[in-house]
Design a protein around this motif. Structure first.
Motif, PDB file in Angstrom:
ATOM      1  N   ALA A  20      33.351  14.760 -11.798  1.00  0.00           N
ATOM      2  CA  ALA A  20      33.864  15.502 -10.637  1.00  0.00           C
ATOM      3  C   ALA A  20      32.098  16.420 -10.089  1.00  0.00           C
ATOM      4  N   VAL A  21      31.698  17.453 -11.143  1.00  0.00           N
ATOM      5  CA  VAL A  21      30.434  18.478 -10.818  1.00  0.00           C
ATOM      6  C   VAL A  21      29.623  17.215 -10.129  1.00  0.00           C
ATOM      7  N   VAL A  22      29.407  16.439 -10.908  1.00  0.00           N
ATOM      8  CA  VAL A  22      27.892  15.646 -10.937  1.00  0.00           C
ATOM      9  C   VAL A  22      28.357  14.749  -8.697  1.00  0.00           C
ATOM     10  N   ALA A  23      29.820  14.237  -9.381  1.00  0.00           N
ATOM     11  CA  ALA A  23      29.684  13.641  -7.816  1.00  0.00           C
ATOM     12  C   ALA A  23      29.912  14.614  -6.508  1.00  0.00           C
ATOM     13  N   ALA A  24      30.113  15.572  -7.257  1.00  0.00           N
ATOM     14  CA  ALA A  24      29.808  17.163  -6.122  1.00  0.00           C
ATOM     15  C   ALA A  24      28.625  16.900  -5.469  1.00  0.00           C
ATOM     16  N   VAL A  25      27.478  16.859  -6.516  1.00  0.00           N
ATOM     17  CA  VAL A  25      25.865  17.099  -6.098  1.00  0.00           C
ATOM     18  C   VAL A  25      25.681  16.429  -5.628  1.00  0.00           C
ATOM     19  N   VAL A  26      26.333  14.274  -5.707  1.00  0.00           N
ATOM     20  CA  VAL A  26      25.679  13.554  -4.492  1.00  0.00           C
ATOM     21  C   VAL A  26      26.323  13.511  -3.746  1.00  0.00           C
ATOM     22  N   THR A 155      46.190  22.535  -4.578  1.00  0.00           N
ATOM     23  CA  THR A 155      45.848  24.029  -3.762  1.00  0.00           C
ATOM     24  C   THR A 155      47.102  24.688  -4.108  1.00  0.00           C
ATOM     25  N   ARG A 156      48.244  23.324  -3.914  1.00  0.00           N
ATOM     26  CA  ARG A 156      49.809  23.672  -4.129  1.00  0.00           C
ATOM     27  C   ARG A 156      49.848  23.633  -5.822  1.00  0.00           C
ATOM     28  N   ASP A 157      49.609  22.979  -6.508  1.00  0.00           N
ATOM     29  CA  ASP A 157      49.859  22.751  -7.289  1.00  0.00           C
ATOM     30  C   ASP A 157      49.465  24.533  -8.601  1.00  0.00           C
ATOM     31  N   ARG A 158      48.253  24.807  -7.936  1.00  0.00           N
ATOM     32  CA  ARG A 158      47.898  26.266  -8.213  1.00  0.00           C
ATOM     33  C   ARG A 158      48.162  27.115  -8.144  1.00  0.00           C
ATOM     34  N   HIS A 159      48.830  26.889  -7.310  1.00  0.00           N
ATOM     35  CA  HIS A 159      50.342  28.443  -5.971  1.00  0.00           C
ATOM     36  C   HIS A 159      50.675  28.366  -6.986  1.00  0.00           C
ATOM     37  N   VAL A 160      51.600  26.730  -7.449  1.00  0.00           N
ATOM     38  CA  VAL A 160      52.673  27.572  -7.616  1.00  0.00           C
ATOM     39  C   VAL A 160      52.592  27.872  -9.524  1.00  0.00           C
ATOM     40  N   LEU A 171      41.269  27.503   1.099  1.00  0.00           N
ATOM     41  CA  LEU A 171      39.939  27.734   2.292  1.00  0.00           C
ATOM     42  C   LEU A 171      39.519  26.812   2.088  1.00  0.00           C
ATOM     43  N   ILE A 172      39.253  25.762   1.361  1.00  0.00           N
ATOM     44  CA  ILE A 172      38.250  24.591   1.193  1.00  0.00           C
ATOM     45  C   ILE A 172      39.296  23.073   1.785  1.00  0.00           C
ATOM     46  N   THR A 173      40.878  23.709   0.679  1.00  0.00           N
ATOM     47  CA  THR A 173      41.431  22.649   2.559  1.00  0.00           C
ATOM     48  C   THR A 173      41.204  21.996   3.307  1.00  0.00           C
ATOM     49  N   ALA A 174      41.404  24.010   3.916  1.00  0.00           N
ATOM     50  CA  ALA A 174      41.535  24.455   5.536  1.00  0.00           C
ATOM     51  C   ALA A 174      40.187  23.520   5.958  1.00  0.00           C
ATOM     52  N   TRP A 217      35.054  20.655  -2.456  1.00  0.00           N
ATOM     53  CA  TRP A 217      36.580  20.348  -3.432  1.00  0.00           C
ATOM     54  C   TRP A 217      36.504  19.754  -4.507  1.00  0.00           C
ATOM     55  N   LEU A 218      35.665  18.706  -5.106  1.00  0.00           N
ATOM     56  CA  LEU A 218      34.893  17.610  -6.279  1.00  0.00           C
ATOM     57  C   LEU A 218      34.653  18.847  -6.674  1.00  0.00           C
ATOM     58  N   LEU A 219      33.409  19.639  -6.524  1.00  0.00           N
ATOM     59  CA  LEU A 219      33.011  20.819  -6.803  1.00  0.00           C
ATOM     60  C   LEU A 219      33.926  21.973  -7.576  1.00  0.00           C
ATOM     61  N   ALA A 220      35.367  22.235  -7.107  1.00  0.00           N
ATOM     62  CA  ALA A 220      36.524  22.913  -7.629  1.00  0.00           C
ATOM     63  C   ALA A 220      37.418  22.289  -8.724  1.00  0.00           C
ATOM     64  N   VAL A 221      37.127  20.867  -8.384  1.00  0.00           N
ATOM     65  CA  VAL A 221      37.678  19.911  -9.572  1.00  0.00           C
ATOM     66  C   VAL A 221      37.598  20.238 -10.924  1.00  0.00           C
ATOM     67  N   GLY A 222      36.074  20.300 -10.631  1.00  0.00           N
ATOM     68  CA  GLY A 222      35.474  20.223 -11.896  1.00  0.00           C
ATOM     69  C   GLY A 222      35.538  21.112 -12.759  1.00  0.00           C
TER      70      GLY A 222
END
Length: 242
Positions: A20-26, A155-160, A171-174, A217-222
């Motif tokens: 996920a992080v490498v994809a974010a870099v790309v 985002t919703r999952d982390r909030h729950v 913020l990223i989603t917005a 978003w991908l950076l956050a996923v990783g």
């Protein structure tokens, strides 16, 4: 992927996070255009030219990124949270859709350097450019919406779950929602004007903004840990009998 003491390879959650992080870099590699003589606002920038060296490099890089996204999402589904809530499952599957549609679109012929550039895909079709597939616009739109749904669901999952990381994810989603709306409105405008839009729409500032939000978003996923935790987080090949 790690190597066990029995000589077998196994996957663990770290592989998904790295993917996920490498994809974010790309997805951030468009920023390298600053080293080219053309500016960000140029209508003839390297990114708009699929035949340029930089354009071909970006095309290959984004195809690789799409594969990494699918890999990360697949490992997330297999090695994610032990009892994933519905929102997390939706996020992983939406991420799969984003990766798969991006990959398929990148394999289709056309002049668009980025497979998720809906405005470029629409313009190519309505202007009747040779060799362009009519599948590209819907695939680009689906990819754009799938990334947004994946980010919003995470985002919703982390909030729950009561994790503070949901604020950053929100913020990223917005930002991604704003960028996606702008890109899709631009694509609709190109369609309604029969392609008589502004030049350089293949990658304008709106698409650059959208790529930034996708990369974040991908950076956050990783990097966000909660949705990766799982007991017994290894997938290992069966051991050989001695």
């Amino acid at each position: 992927m790690s190597h066990s003491n029995t000589g077998h390879l196994h996957w663990d959650h770290r592989d998904g996070r790295v993917a996920a992080v490498v994809a974010a870099v790309v997805y951030s590699m468009w920023a390298l255009e600053v080293v080219f003589p053309v500016g960000l606002g140029s209508d003839t920038g390297a990114l708009a030219d699929p035949d340029s060296t930089f354009g071909r490099m970006l095309d290959s890089a984004h195809r690789t990124a799409a594969i990494l996204v699918v890999l990360a999402a697949g490992l997330g589904l297999a090695l994610g949270a032990e009892r994933p809530r519905r929102w997390l499952t939706i996020s992983w599957w939406s991420m799969v859709v984003f990766g798969v549609t991006s990959l398929i679109s990148s394999l289709l012929p056309g002049r668009c350097v980025l497979s998720t550039d809906a405005a470029c895909a629409v313009e190519s079709v309505v202007e009747g450019m040779g060799g362009v597939s009519v599948l590209q616009p819907p695939l680009a739109v689906v990819a754009t919406l799938a990334a947004l749904v994946a980010s919003a669901a995470l985002t919703r999952d982390r909030h729950v779950a009561g994790e503070r990381s949901w604020i950053v994810l929100a913020l990223i989603t917005a930002a991604q929602a704003v960028a996606a709306v702008v890109v899709l409105v631009l694509a609709a405008g190109v369609y309604l004007s029969s392609g008589d839009g502004s030049p350089g729409v293949a990658l304008g500032m709106a698409e650059r903004l959208h790529l930034v939000t996708v990369a974040l978003w991908l950076l956050a996923v990783g990097l966000v840990p909660g949705h990766w935790k799982r007991r017994g987080d290894r997938v290992r090949a069966p051991e050989r009998l001695s």
